[in-house]
Design an enzyme around this catalytic site. Structure first.
Site, mmCIF file in Angstrom:
data_model
loop_
_atom_site.group_PDB
_atom_site.id
_atom_site.type_symbol
_atom_site.label_atom_id
_atom_site.label_comp_id
_atom_site.label_asym_id
_atom_site.label_seq_id
_atom_site.Cartn_x
_atom_site.Cartn_y
_atom_site.Cartn_z
ATOM 1 N N GLU A 329 0.841 -1.191 0.000
ATOM 2 C CA GLU A 329 0.000 0.000 0.000
ATOM 3 C C GLU A 329 0.874 1.237 0.000
ATOM 4 O OE1 GLU A 329 -4.092 -1.200 2.311
ATOM 5 O OE2 GLU A 329 -2.515 -0.253 3.483
ATOM 6 N N CYS A 330 0.616 2.162 -0.906
ATOM 7 C CA CYS A 330 1.288 3.458 -0.962
ATOM 8 C C CYS A 330 2.806 3.282 -0.954
ATOM 9 C CB CYS A 330 0.794 4.354 0.156
ATOM 10 S SG CYS A 330 1.104 6.110 -0.140
#
Length: 439
Positions: A329-330
Protein backbone atom coordinates in the site's frame (compact mmCIF):
# COMPACT_ATOMS: atom_id res chain seq x y z
CA UNK A 1 -22.29 -8.49 32.84
CA UNK A 2 -20.40 -6.29 30.36
CA UNK A 3 -18.66 -3.06 31.30
CA UNK A 4 -20.65 0.12 30.53
CA UNK A 5 -19.52 2.01 27.45
CA UNK A 6 -17.33 4.95 28.56
CA UNK A 7 -18.32 8.58 28.02
CA UNK A 8 -16.25 10.70 25.68
CA UNK A 9 -15.32 14.01 24.10
CA UNK A 10 -14.07 15.14 20.69
CA UNK A 11 -11.29 17.73 20.42
CA UNK A 12 -11.67 19.79 17.27
CA UNK A 13 -10.96 23.25 15.85
CA UNK A 14 -12.11 25.64 13.14
CA UNK A 15 -9.15 24.66 10.93
CA UNK A 16 -5.84 22.85 10.82
CA UNK A 17 -2.86 24.53 12.44
CA UNK A 18 -4.58 25.70 15.63
CA UNK A 19 -2.52 23.54 18.02
CA UNK A 20 -5.22 20.86 18.25
CA UNK A 21 -2.80 17.90 18.26
CA UNK A 22 -0.60 19.22 21.05
CA UNK A 23 -3.71 20.01 23.12
CA UNK A 24 -4.96 16.49 22.41
CA UNK A 25 -1.70 14.84 23.48
CA UNK A 26 -1.47 16.91 26.65
CA UNK A 27 -5.08 16.12 27.55
CA UNK A 28 -4.62 12.38 26.91
CA UNK A 29 -1.54 12.19 29.10
CA UNK A 30 -2.95 14.39 31.88
CA UNK A 31 -6.07 12.21 32.14
CA UNK A 32 -3.93 9.07 32.12
CA UNK A 33 -1.73 10.54 34.88
CA UNK A 34 -4.90 10.98 36.93
CA UNK A 35 -5.37 7.22 36.86
CA UNK A 36 -7.92 6.96 34.05
CA UNK A 37 -7.87 4.37 31.28
CA UNK A 38 -8.12 6.71 28.29
CA UNK A 39 -9.22 5.37 24.89
CA UNK A 40 -8.05 7.62 22.05
CA UNK A 41 -9.68 7.84 18.64
CA UNK A 42 -8.97 9.80 15.46
CA UNK A 43 -11.83 11.05 13.31
CA UNK A 44 -11.07 10.63 9.64
CA UNK A 45 -8.33 8.84 7.68
CA UNK A 46 -5.20 10.30 9.33
CA UNK A 47 -2.24 7.88 9.38
CA UNK A 48 0.13 9.63 11.78
CA UNK A 49 -1.75 11.01 14.80
CA UNK A 50 -2.88 7.62 16.18
CA UNK A 51 0.73 6.61 16.92
CA UNK A 52 1.16 9.78 19.00
CA UNK A 53 -2.09 8.98 20.82
CA UNK A 54 -0.78 5.51 21.65
CA UNK A 55 2.42 7.01 23.03
CA UNK A 56 0.38 9.34 25.27
CA UNK A 57 -2.01 6.71 26.65
CA UNK A 58 -0.53 3.26 26.17
CA UNK A 59 -3.69 2.22 24.29
CA UNK A 60 -4.09 1.71 20.55
CA UNK A 61 -5.83 4.62 18.85
CA UNK A 62 -8.45 3.80 16.20
CA UNK A 63 -9.79 5.78 13.24
CA UNK A 64 -13.54 6.42 12.97
CA UNK A 65 -14.67 7.44 9.48
CA UNK A 66 -18.26 8.13 8.44
CA UNK A 67 -17.42 8.26 4.71
CA UNK A 68 -15.52 4.99 4.43
CA UNK A 69 -17.17 2.85 7.14
CA UNK A 70 -20.68 1.50 7.31
CA UNK A 71 -22.56 1.69 10.61
CA UNK A 72 -21.63 -1.85 11.65
CA UNK A 73 -17.87 -1.37 11.18
CA UNK A 74 -18.03 2.08 12.82
CA UNK A 75 -19.70 0.51 15.86
CA UNK A 76 -17.26 -2.40 15.95
CA UNK A 77 -14.33 0.00 16.05
CA UNK A 78 -15.98 2.25 18.65
CA UNK A 79 -16.45 -0.79 20.89
CA UNK A 80 -12.67 -1.14 21.17
CA UNK A 81 -13.15 1.40 23.99
CA UNK A 82 -14.84 -1.17 26.24
CA UNK A 83 -12.97 -1.28 29.55
CA UNK A 84 -11.75 2.32 29.32
CA UNK A 85 -12.90 5.09 31.66
CA UNK A 86 -13.15 7.86 29.07
CA UNK A 87 -12.84 8.29 25.29
CA UNK A 88 -11.07 11.27 23.75
CA UNK A 89 -11.20 11.67 19.97
CA UNK A 90 -9.21 14.09 17.82
CA UNK A 91 -10.89 15.69 14.84
CA UNK A 92 -9.42 16.26 11.40
CA UNK A 93 -9.07 19.66 9.72
CA UNK A 94 -12.01 21.87 10.75
CA UNK A 95 -14.95 20.48 12.72
CA UNK A 96 -17.41 20.48 9.80
CA UNK A 97 -14.97 19.77 6.97
CA UNK A 98 -15.79 16.72 4.85
CA UNK A 99 -16.27 15.78 1.21
CA UNK A 100 -19.08 16.84 -1.13
CA UNK A 101 -20.58 13.40 -1.74
CA UNK A 102 -22.05 11.18 0.96
CA UNK A 103 -20.19 7.95 1.61
CA UNK A 104 -21.19 4.91 3.66
CA UNK A 105 -22.75 6.90 6.52
CA UNK A 106 -21.92 10.55 5.89
CA UNK A 107 -19.50 13.06 4.46
CA UNK A 108 -16.55 12.22 6.71
CA UNK A 109 -16.57 15.26 8.99
CA UNK A 110 -15.48 15.25 12.62
CA UNK A 111 -18.90 16.66 13.55
CA UNK A 112 -20.52 13.49 12.19
CA UNK A 113 -18.24 11.34 14.34
CA UNK A 114 -19.09 13.34 17.46
CA UNK A 115 -22.81 13.24 16.69
CA UNK A 116 -22.79 9.49 16.03
CA UNK A 117 -21.10 8.84 19.38
CA UNK A 118 -22.90 11.53 21.39
CA UNK A 119 -19.56 13.12 22.26
CA UNK A 120 -19.55 16.84 23.18
CA UNK A 121 -17.06 18.95 21.25
CA UNK A 122 -14.17 20.89 22.76
CA UNK A 123 -13.26 23.59 20.26
CA UNK A 124 -9.59 24.65 20.29
CA UNK A 125 -9.46 28.28 19.18
CA UNK A 126 -6.31 30.11 18.11
CA UNK A 127 -7.18 33.56 19.44
CA UNK A 128 -4.04 35.28 18.19
CA UNK A 129 -4.85 38.65 16.65
CA UNK A 130 -8.35 38.89 18.14
CA UNK A 131 -10.12 39.04 21.49
CA UNK A 132 -13.92 39.33 21.85
CA UNK A 133 -14.28 38.50 18.15
CA UNK A 134 -13.20 34.93 18.89
CA UNK A 135 -16.58 34.43 20.55
CA UNK A 136 -18.33 35.01 17.23
CA UNK A 137 -16.32 32.14 15.74
CA UNK A 138 -17.15 29.89 18.68
CA UNK A 139 -20.83 30.82 18.58
CA UNK A 140 -21.02 30.14 14.85
CA UNK A 141 -19.54 26.67 15.29
CA UNK A 142 -21.90 25.90 18.16
CA UNK A 143 -25.00 27.02 16.26
CA UNK A 144 -24.11 25.63 12.82
CA UNK A 145 -25.42 22.23 13.94
CA UNK A 146 -27.70 22.62 16.95
CA UNK A 147 -27.92 18.84 17.40
CA UNK A 148 -24.19 18.66 18.13
CA UNK A 149 -23.39 19.00 21.85
CA UNK A 150 -20.66 21.50 22.77
CA UNK A 151 -18.59 21.19 25.93
CA UNK A 152 -16.86 24.52 25.49
CA UNK A 153 -13.67 26.10 24.15
CA UNK A 154 -9.98 26.06 24.95
CA UNK A 155 -8.34 29.36 24.06
CA UNK A 156 -4.93 28.77 22.51
CA UNK A 157 -1.98 31.14 21.95
CA UNK A 158 -3.19 33.75 24.42
CA UNK A 159 -0.78 36.71 24.39
CA UNK A 160 -1.26 38.18 27.89
CA UNK A 161 -3.55 38.26 30.94
CA UNK A 162 -5.35 41.25 29.43
CA UNK A 163 -5.84 39.38 26.15
CA UNK A 164 -7.30 36.43 28.08
CA UNK A 165 -9.63 38.67 30.07
CA UNK A 166 -11.02 40.36 26.95
CA UNK A 167 -11.46 37.06 25.13
CA UNK A 168 -13.26 35.54 28.12
CA UNK A 169 -15.64 38.53 28.19
CA UNK A 170 -16.66 37.75 24.63
CA UNK A 171 -17.17 34.07 25.43
CA UNK A 172 -19.26 34.95 28.48
CA UNK A 173 -21.50 37.17 26.34
CA UNK A 174 -21.89 34.33 23.80
CA UNK A 175 -22.65 31.79 26.54
CA UNK A 176 -19.64 29.63 25.64
CA UNK A 177 -17.88 27.87 28.55
CA UNK A 178 -14.13 28.45 28.62
CA UNK A 179 -12.40 25.24 29.68
CA UNK A 180 -8.90 26.66 29.56
CA UNK A 181 -6.63 29.40 28.24
CA UNK A 182 -3.17 28.43 26.98
CA UNK A 183 -0.45 31.11 26.84
CA UNK A 184 1.48 31.39 23.62
CA UNK A 185 4.62 29.21 23.69
CA UNK A 186 6.84 28.66 20.69
CA UNK A 187 8.20 25.36 21.99
CA UNK A 188 4.80 23.63 22.01
CA UNK A 189 5.04 22.37 18.44
CA UNK A 190 5.66 18.98 16.92
CA UNK A 191 8.22 18.54 14.12
CA UNK A 192 6.65 18.11 10.69
CA UNK A 193 7.48 16.99 7.18
CA UNK A 194 5.73 16.68 3.81
CA UNK A 195 2.87 14.39 4.97
CA UNK A 196 2.31 16.31 8.20
CA UNK A 197 3.94 15.41 11.51
CA UNK A 198 7.02 13.23 11.67
CA UNK A 199 6.21 9.70 12.75
CA UNK A 200 6.03 9.12 16.48
CA UNK A 201 8.93 6.64 16.33
CA UNK A 202 11.14 9.34 14.79
CA UNK A 203 10.51 12.08 17.38
CA UNK A 204 13.82 12.79 19.11
CA UNK A 205 12.29 12.81 22.63
CA UNK A 206 8.59 12.09 22.40
CA UNK A 207 8.08 11.09 26.03
CA UNK A 208 9.55 14.36 27.31
CA UNK A 209 7.46 16.33 24.82
CA UNK A 210 4.18 14.65 25.80
CA UNK A 211 4.93 15.02 29.52
CA UNK A 212 5.56 18.71 28.87
CA UNK A 213 2.26 19.12 27.06
CA UNK A 214 0.45 17.42 29.96
CA UNK A 215 2.06 19.70 32.54
CA UNK A 216 1.19 22.74 30.43
CA UNK A 217 -2.46 21.71 30.11
CA UNK A 218 -2.72 20.81 33.77
CA UNK A 219 -1.60 24.35 34.64
CA UNK A 220 -4.00 26.11 32.29
CA UNK A 221 -7.17 24.05 31.76
CA UNK A 222 -9.93 22.82 34.05
CA UNK A 223 -9.44 19.05 33.83
CA UNK A 224 -12.31 18.39 36.23
CA UNK A 225 -14.72 20.37 34.05
CA UNK A 226 -13.51 18.53 30.97
CA UNK A 227 -14.06 15.17 32.63
CA UNK A 228 -17.51 16.22 33.81
CA UNK A 229 -18.45 17.30 30.27
CA UNK A 230 -17.83 13.85 28.79
CA UNK A 231 -20.97 12.13 27.48
CA UNK A 232 -21.77 9.45 24.94
CA UNK A 233 -24.03 6.69 23.86
CA UNK A 234 -23.57 2.99 23.31
CA UNK A 235 -22.71 2.48 19.62
CA UNK A 236 -25.30 0.76 17.44
CA UNK A 237 -25.29 -2.79 16.09
CA UNK A 238 -22.07 -4.43 17.20
CA UNK A 239 -20.71 -5.47 13.80
CA UNK A 240 -17.32 -7.08 13.31
CA UNK A 241 -13.87 -5.90 12.38
CA UNK A 242 -12.56 -6.80 8.88
CA UNK A 243 -11.62 -10.43 8.30
CA UNK A 244 -7.92 -11.22 7.81
CA UNK A 245 -6.49 -11.89 4.33
CA UNK A 246 -4.33 -14.83 5.53
CA UNK A 247 -3.48 -16.83 8.64
CA UNK A 248 0.25 -16.03 8.85
CA UNK A 249 1.06 -12.49 7.73
CA UNK A 250 4.60 -11.14 7.43
CA UNK A 251 4.11 -7.42 8.13
CA UNK A 252 6.85 -4.89 7.36
CA UNK A 253 7.27 -2.55 10.32
CA UNK A 254 9.93 0.16 10.58
CA UNK A 255 10.43 3.85 9.81
CA UNK A 256 9.89 3.24 6.07
CA UNK A 257 6.74 1.10 6.45
CA UNK A 258 4.44 2.05 9.31
CA UNK A 259 0.96 3.08 8.12
CA UNK A 260 -1.67 0.38 8.51
CA UNK A 261 -5.08 1.22 9.93
CA UNK A 262 -5.20 -0.07 13.52
CA UNK A 263 -8.69 -1.57 13.12
CA UNK A 264 -7.36 -3.87 10.38
CA UNK A 265 -4.57 -5.16 12.62
CA UNK A 266 -7.02 -5.53 15.52
CA UNK A 267 -9.35 -7.55 13.29
CA UNK A 268 -6.48 -9.80 12.23
CA UNK A 269 -5.47 -10.40 15.84
CA UNK A 270 -9.04 -11.09 16.99
CA UNK A 271 -9.28 -13.74 14.27
CA UNK A 272 -6.17 -15.46 15.61
CA UNK A 273 -3.80 -14.41 12.84
CA UNK A 274 -0.08 -14.81 13.48
CA UNK A 275 1.55 -11.48 12.62
CA UNK A 276 5.24 -11.82 11.79
CA UNK A 277 6.91 -8.39 11.85
CA UNK A 278 10.12 -7.74 9.94
CA UNK A 279 12.20 -4.68 9.05
CA UNK A 280 13.23 -4.06 5.43
CA UNK A 281 15.48 -1.20 6.63
CA UNK A 282 17.36 -3.71 8.79
CA UNK A 283 17.65 -5.93 5.67
CA UNK A 284 15.40 -8.58 7.21
CA UNK A 285 13.59 -10.93 4.81
CA UNK A 286 9.95 -11.86 5.47
CA UNK A 287 9.33 -15.05 7.40
CA UNK A 288 9.72 -17.93 4.89
CA UNK A 289 6.65 -19.68 6.31
CA UNK A 290 4.29 -16.69 5.97
CA UNK A 291 1.18 -17.08 3.84
CA UNK A 292 1.21 -13.40 2.85
CA UNK A 293 3.70 -10.52 2.87
CA UNK A 294 2.12 -7.11 3.52
CA UNK A 295 4.11 -3.91 2.95
CA UNK A 296 2.28 -0.92 4.52
CA UNK A 297 2.61 2.71 3.61
CA UNK A 298 5.24 4.99 5.04
CA UNK A 299 8.26 6.91 3.83
CA UNK A 300 10.38 4.75 1.47
CA UNK A 301 11.34 7.92 -0.42
CA UNK A 302 13.31 9.04 2.65
CA UNK A 303 15.10 5.68 2.95
CA UNK A 304 15.52 4.72 -0.70
CA UNK A 305 19.28 4.21 -0.48
CA UNK A 306 19.01 1.79 2.45
CA UNK A 307 16.19 -0.12 0.76
CA UNK A 308 18.22 -0.40 -2.44
CA UNK A 309 21.08 -1.89 -0.41
CA UNK A 310 18.81 -4.34 1.45
CA UNK A 311 19.60 -7.40 -0.67
CA UNK A 312 18.43 -10.02 1.87
CA UNK A 313 15.06 -8.28 2.11
CA UNK A 314 14.62 -8.11 -1.68
CA UNK A 315 15.74 -11.71 -2.24
CA UNK A 316 13.39 -13.00 0.45
CA UNK A 317 10.53 -10.99 -1.02
CA UNK A 318 11.19 -12.39 -4.49
CA UNK A 319 11.32 -15.97 -3.22
CA UNK A 320 7.98 -15.52 -1.48
CA UNK A 321 6.38 -13.93 -4.56
CA UNK A 322 7.11 -16.99 -6.71
CA UNK A 323 4.40 -19.00 -4.94
CA UNK A 324 2.49 -16.77 -2.48
CA UNK A 325 0.89 -13.32 -2.44
CA UNK A 326 2.63 -10.01 -1.71
CA UNK A 327 0.65 -6.80 -1.32
CA UNK A 328 1.83 -3.22 -0.91
CA UNK A 329 0.00 0.00 0.00
CA UNK A 330 1.29 3.46 -0.96
CA UNK A 331 4.93 3.37 0.20
CA UNK A 332 4.81 -0.41 0.14
CA UNK A 333 3.52 -0.25 -3.44
CA UNK A 334 6.43 2.01 -4.40
CA UNK A 335 8.92 -0.42 -2.84
CA UNK A 336 7.53 -3.28 -4.92
CA UNK A 337 8.31 -1.41 -8.12
CA UNK A 338 11.39 -1.35 -10.31
CA UNK A 339 12.79 1.96 -9.15
CA UNK A 340 12.19 4.94 -6.88
CA UNK A 341 13.67 8.36 -7.65
CA UNK A 342 14.39 10.45 -4.55
CA UNK A 343 14.07 14.22 -4.12
CA UNK A 344 17.63 14.77 -5.41
CA UNK A 345 16.84 12.89 -8.61
CA UNK A 346 18.84 9.77 -7.73
CA UNK A 347 17.33 6.53 -9.03
CA UNK A 348 17.29 3.63 -6.55
CA UNK A 349 16.59 0.00 -7.33
CA UNK A 350 13.51 -1.42 -5.61
CA UNK A 351 12.20 -5.00 -5.44
CA UNK A 352 11.33 -5.23 -9.14
CA UNK A 353 8.21 -7.33 -8.54
CA UNK A 354 6.15 -4.71 -10.36
CA UNK A 355 7.27 -2.56 -13.30
CA UNK A 356 6.29 0.60 -11.42
CA UNK A 357 8.70 3.57 -11.39
CA UNK A 358 7.88 6.43 -9.01
CA UNK A 359 9.51 9.78 -8.37
CA UNK A 360 9.64 12.00 -5.32
CA UNK A 361 11.68 14.49 -7.37
CA UNK A 362 8.59 15.09 -9.55
CA UNK A 363 6.19 15.85 -6.73
CA UNK A 364 2.43 16.25 -6.95
CA UNK A 365 0.00 16.29 -4.04
CA UNK A 366 -2.43 13.35 -4.04
CA UNK A 367 -5.03 13.49 -1.26
CA UNK A 368 -8.51 12.13 -0.81
CA UNK A 369 -10.88 9.24 -0.33
CA UNK A 370 -10.86 6.45 -2.89
CA UNK A 371 -13.43 3.87 -4.01
CA UNK A 372 -11.93 0.99 -5.95
CA UNK A 373 -13.61 -1.85 -7.83
CA UNK A 374 -11.11 -4.67 -8.27
CA UNK A 375 -10.39 -6.07 -11.71
CA UNK A 376 -8.34 -8.82 -10.04
CA UNK A 377 -8.36 -10.32 -6.55
CA UNK A 378 -6.06 -9.11 -3.81
CA UNK A 379 -5.41 -10.92 -0.52
CA UNK A 380 -8.71 -11.08 1.33
CA UNK A 381 -10.78 -9.46 -1.45
CA UNK A 382 -12.25 -11.12 -4.56
CA UNK A 383 -12.29 -9.73 -8.08
CA UNK A 384 -15.24 -7.37 -8.45
CA UNK A 385 -15.18 -6.32 -4.79
CA UNK A 386 -15.63 -2.62 -4.01
CA UNK A 387 -13.21 -1.14 -1.48
CA UNK A 388 -13.05 2.14 0.44
CA UNK A 389 -9.71 3.75 1.19
CA UNK A 390 -7.68 6.94 1.33
CA UNK A 391 -4.72 8.23 -0.65
CA UNK A 392 -2.14 10.71 0.66
CA UNK A 393 1.28 11.12 -0.96
CA UNK A 394 3.44 13.41 -3.09
CA UNK A 395 5.21 10.86 -5.27
CA UNK A 396 4.40 10.65 -8.97
CA UNK A 397 4.13 7.58 -11.20
CA UNK A 398 6.56 7.79 -14.13
CA UNK A 399 6.00 4.28 -15.49
CA UNK A 400 3.28 1.74 -14.77
CA UNK A 401 3.07 -0.79 -17.63
CA UNK A 402 1.49 -3.59 -15.59
CA UNK A 403 -2.22 -4.32 -15.89
CA UNK A 404 -4.33 -2.01 -13.70
CA UNK A 405 -5.58 -3.65 -10.52
CA UNK A 406 -8.82 -1.70 -10.12
CA UNK A 407 -11.04 1.06 -11.41
CA UNK A 408 -10.42 3.81 -8.83
CA UNK A 409 -12.45 6.98 -8.24
CA UNK A 410 -12.43 9.82 -5.74
CA UNK A 411 -15.21 10.60 -3.26
CA UNK A 412 -17.26 12.31 -5.98
CA UNK A 413 -16.96 9.37 -8.38
CA UNK A 414 -14.37 11.00 -10.64
CA UNK A 415 -11.76 8.51 -11.98
CA UNK A 416 -8.20 8.84 -10.73
CA UNK A 417 -5.16 7.55 -12.64
CA UNK A 418 -3.58 5.67 -9.70
CA UNK A 419 -5.24 2.33 -10.47
CA UNK A 420 -2.79 0.03 -8.70
CA UNK A 421 -0.97 -2.88 -10.36
CA UNK A 422 -0.86 -6.65 -10.49
CA UNK A 423 1.80 -9.04 -11.73
CA UNK A 424 1.65 -12.71 -10.81
CA UNK A 425 1.17 -13.04 -7.05
CA UNK A 426 2.08 -9.37 -6.46
CA UNK A 427 -0.44 -6.54 -6.07
CA UNK A 428 -0.23 -2.93 -4.94
CA UNK A 429 -2.29 0.24 -4.58
CA UNK A 430 -1.57 3.86 -3.79
CA UNK A 431 -4.58 4.00 -1.48
CA UNK A 432 -4.67 2.61 2.04
CA UNK A 433 -7.53 0.14 2.55
CA UNK A 434 -10.09 1.14 5.20
CA UNK A 435 -12.97 -1.24 4.50
CA UNK A 436 -14.61 -3.40 1.89
CA UNK A 437 -18.22 -2.86 0.87
CA UNK A 438 -20.79 -5.53 1.65
CA UNK A 439 -21.84 -7.38 -1.51
Amino acid sequence: MTDPFPPGLLVSAPASGTGKTTVMLGLLRALAEDGLQVQPFKSGPDYIDPAFHRAATGRESFNLDTWAMDDALFAAIARQAMGADICVAEGSMGLYDGVATRGRAGFGSSAETARAMGWPVILVLDVGGQAQSAAATALGFAQYDRDLPFAGVILNRVASPRHERLTRLGMERAGMPVLGALPRRGDLTLPARHLGLVQAVEHPDLETAIAGYAAFLRAHVDLAAIRDAALGRVPGAAGTLPRPPAQRIALAQDAAFSFTYPHLIAGWRQAGVEILPFSPLADEPPDPFADLVWLPGGYPELHAGRLAAATRFREGLRRHAKTRPVHGECGGYMALGTALIDKEGTRHQMAGLLALVTSYESRKFHLGYRRAVLHEAIPGQAAGAALRGHEFHYSTILEQPDAPLAAVADADGQPVPETGSRRGHVTGTFFHLIAGEAP
